[in-house]
Design a protein around this motif. Structure first.
Motif, short mmCIF file in Angstrom:
data_model
loop_
_atom_site.label_atom_id
_atom_site.label_comp_id
_atom_site.label_asym_id
_atom_site.label_seq_id
_atom_site.Cartn_x
_atom_site.Cartn_y
_atom_site.Cartn_z
N GLN A 59 77.20 -20.50 124.33
CA GLN A 59 76.73 -19.11 124.47
C GLN A 59 75.26 -19.03 124.89
N VAL A 72 86.96 -18.52 124.40
CA VAL A 72 87.47 -19.88 124.27
C VAL A 72 88.43 -19.93 123.08
N ALA A 74 90.29 -22.28 120.46
CA ALA A 74 90.33 -23.62 119.84
C ALA A 74 91.74 -23.87 119.33
N ARG A 109 87.70 -8.15 127.84
CA ARG A 109 86.80 -7.58 126.83
C ARG A 109 86.08 -6.35 127.38
N LEU A 172 98.96 -18.68 124.61
CA LEU A 172 97.71 -18.41 123.88
C LEU A 172 97.50 -16.92 123.61
N LEU B 201 76.60 -12.34 121.82
CA LEU B 201 77.70 -11.86 121.00
C LEU B 201 77.94 -12.81 119.82
N PRO B 202 78.33 -12.29 118.67
CA PRO B 202 78.71 -13.17 117.56
C PRO B 202 79.85 -14.10 118.01
N GLN B 203 79.88 -15.28 117.42
CA GLN B 203 80.94 -16.22 117.81
C GLN B 203 82.33 -15.61 117.60
N ALA B 205 83.43 -12.94 118.42
CA ALA B 205 83.91 -12.17 119.57
C ALA B 205 84.42 -13.07 120.69
N VAL B 206 83.98 -14.32 120.74
CA VAL B 206 84.35 -15.17 121.88
C VAL B 206 85.19 -16.39 121.49
N LEU B 207 85.12 -16.80 120.23
CA LEU B 207 85.86 -17.99 119.79
C LEU B 207 87.10 -17.58 119.01
N HIS B 208 88.24 -18.02 119.51
CA HIS B 208 89.52 -17.68 118.87
C HIS B 208 90.19 -18.96 118.40
N HIS B 209 91.05 -18.84 117.41
CA HIS B 209 91.72 -20.03 116.87
C HIS B 209 93.22 -19.93 117.09
N GLY B 210 93.74 -20.78 117.94
CA GLY B 210 95.18 -20.83 118.18
C GLY B 210 95.68 -19.80 119.17
N ARG B 211 95.30 -18.57 118.97
CA ARG B 211 95.69 -17.47 119.86
C ARG B 211 94.53 -16.51 120.01
N TYR B 212 94.50 -15.79 121.12
CA TYR B 212 93.51 -14.73 121.34
C TYR B 212 93.67 -13.71 120.21
N LEU B 214 92.10 -10.19 118.46
CA LEU B 214 91.22 -9.03 118.62
C LEU B 214 90.67 -8.49 117.31
N GLU B 217 86.86 -8.15 116.97
CA GLU B 217 86.07 -7.77 118.14
C GLU B 217 85.20 -6.53 117.91
N VAL B 221 81.19 -6.57 118.30
CA VAL B 221 80.49 -5.86 119.37
C VAL B 221 79.51 -4.84 118.79
#
Lengths: 274, 274
Positions: A59, A72, A74, A109, A172, B201-203, B205-212, B214, B217, B221
């Motif tokens: 970031q 992203v 993970a 987003r 995903l 942005l806070p992590q 908002a951008v880092l997801h685990h396994g699946r996107y 929301l 968010e 934001v």
């Protein structure tokens, strides 16, 4: 165990087959220059803190107008990794890596934020936005790659995520307006299967001064073909000249491993590329 | 002069407004996290050795199938920099930087090698190749950016090179099949005009685990809008919410500073984007 001083501590000689122009200017350069694509990992997991630091590095990379158009995912789930490995052309390291990161060029987003404010976001449908998404995601991912490498881990980028973009997006749960630009396997290198620093084109082939200059290209490519053939032979691999095998990779649509339909796929995922 | 310990040595707090999850894992992280876009430079030139090391770092980044489809033009000529500055929307730092690098997504090299071997290279005309060119060039450039920053210099990316791609290509003598993806100003920061670490942005908002995902968010934001407004106010700048100003940047073609015609321009420069 006695640690020995490597003959080529910076990696410069492995890259270019020449001596470096000066002493290494900073120790971190050895991480930059000695990057290798690591596809074999030990069992040690990637700690949550390490991931947090790597994402902070990501970031911290530049972002065009601070739009931050990437996400992203993970993945640390063997079942999911198996399915992604298959979609990437059966790349086993995608299934075996302790951590798999799917790097997403993500205009969804800003589209959500636009919807909420009743402001259109048609600009996200242009090639310019596709380009910003690709560049910003790549800058971020490269910072993360360096972060992992500074922590003793190894990575490999997975372009095969573009073989079946719709299926990957489905796996995903990606929203419309986003797609996986590439993946990244992360883990501690298996010392019994070390990866190699790969030679690169001489700087004279890629670095120009003032204007694009072809005068040194032929000699630079010939030198590189020779070094790459030597490199391949010493590893009992096919030693076809780089200039031949590279051209074969872009011969035509049939050489693009299904990615000749990327434009259609990106369109299906909600990005028009006007 | 007494040197003081900075309150936020890693840059984590400036990015996120929170404490880092652990001690800094390696000193080089402070370079990664404290990246700033530097647009004001001192007079000190960029040494040739530093450029060589930065290009070695760039070439050490990953390259899809080792195709190495990029070049870079180093410009250290005020007249040329003035013209490029104007083409980029009159960005003065392009003219004033001790070194300007034009990063070129370059399929012309493999096309020349194909021609010499009577092998077609139609694959270079696909969006997939455009994507590889953009990604590989960005990975390389980011490694160079980090290299310069490790050496105490500062950089800023110049997306404005895409405002007038044909004129930029002409100025730099680019062959068909290549275009300037972005520029980069390089120089030692002017200490009297320091640049700032920008919040991100806070992590969540951008880092997801396994699946996107929301679910976090909206809160992320909102937090970011608050931090960015505070950041802007403290610098006597317009404190419009990020979520508003970012959306305005992609409202429609008129917001893209002429780059809504990028696809036509890239086509004119010999890349069809099938």
């Amino acid at each position: 165990m006695i640690s020995s001083v490597p003959a080529d501590p910076t990696g410069w000689e492995a890259r270019y087959g020449t001596r470096p122009p000066s002493d290494i200017p900073d120790e971190a350069f050895s991480h930059l220059l000695r990057h290798r694509s690591v596809r074999a990992y030990g069992d040690q997991p990637v700690a949550d803190d390490a991931l947090s630091w790597a994402i902070a590095a990501a970031q911290s990379a530049s972002s065009s107008s601070n739009l931050q158009p990437w996400s992203v995912i993970a993945v640390r789930d063997r079942g999911k990794q198996e399915r992604l490995a298959e979609l990437a052309g059966d790349q086993r390291h995608v299934a075996q890596a302790p951590l798999f990161l799917a790097w997403v060029a993500d205009w969804s987003r800003l589209r959500r934020l636009g919807l909420a404010q009743h402001i259109p976001t048609e600009g996200t449908d242009y090639l310019e936005s596709y380009t910003i998404g690709a560049v910003d995601t790549a800058l971020a991912a490269q910072n993360a790659a360096i972060a992992f490498e500074l922590l003793g881990m190894g990575i490999v980028y997975i372009g095969g995520m573009r073989n079946h973009p719709e299926a990957v997006a489905e796996e995903l749960g990606l929203p419309s307006g986003s797609f996986v630009l590439f993946g990244m396997c992360v883990g501690y290198p298996d010392p019994s299967r070390p990866a190699e620093v790969k030679p690169r084109l001489p700087q004279a082939a890629v670095l120009h001064h003032g204007r694009y200059d072809l005068s040194q290209e032929a000699a630079a490519v010939a030198d590189y073909d020779r070094r790459m053939s030597q490199f391949q032979r010493s590893r009992q691999r096919d030693d076809q000249a780089w200039s031949r095998s590279a051209v074969e990779r872009v011969r035509g649509p049939e050489a693009l491993t299904g990615r000749d339909r990327l434009r259609e796929a990106v369109n299906n995922l909600g990005l028009k590329l006007t």
